[in-house]
Design an enzyme around this catalytic site. Sequence first.
Site, short mmCIF file in Angstrom:
data_model
loop_
_atom_site.label_atom_id
_atom_site.label_comp_id
_atom_site.label_asym_id
_atom_site.label_seq_id
_atom_site.Cartn_x
_atom_site.Cartn_y
_atom_site.Cartn_z
N ARG A 110 29.43 16.00 -82.30
CA ARG A 110 30.48 15.56 -83.80
C ARG A 110 31.23 14.69 -83.00
NH1 ARG A 110 34.93 19.92 -85.00
NH2 ARG A 110 36.22 18.24 -83.59
N CYS A 112 35.00 13.11 -85.23
CA CYS A 112 35.40 13.27 -85.44
C CYS A 112 36.72 12.08 -86.25
CB CYS A 112 36.20 15.38 -86.09
SG CYS A 112 37.93 14.77 -86.75
#
Length: 145
Positions: A110, A112
């Site tokens: 991920r 972000c």
Amino acid sequence: MTTSTHPSLSIVSTQSAPAAIGPYSQGIKLGDLLFVSGCVPFDPATGDVVPGGIEEQAKRALQNMKGVVEASGSEIGKVVKTTVFLKSMGDFATINGIYANFFGDHKPARSCVEVARLPKDVLFEIECIARLGRHLTLRGQYQHQ
């Protein structure tokens, strides 16, 4: 100039997620991969931003992403990578809890980032890449796993 979608690509479209609000697809399949466009917290039935704050918006956007992933024939446990876009990095801890609950024991790679603005001034957006679950056998045929 007219360009059409190359035959090696398959467009994914579902009513389980909001229709695209621009010249893009909800998702594109290429070989064994699915690329899901940014999912925002729009109600699929109305196209409106869901009421509430970051929690409600994150949950709806994740459900929209799940709708596209499942419409492709994949599943959330096969998501390889996500990119999360936040209006405020101050929501990071809240988002982590919602994200962890959504994915359970599965932990995709991920990124972000905080951004200045998102469509319709929403607070959260997520995109992903997922595996479609096929592998090439020794005989050159695809099978689902």
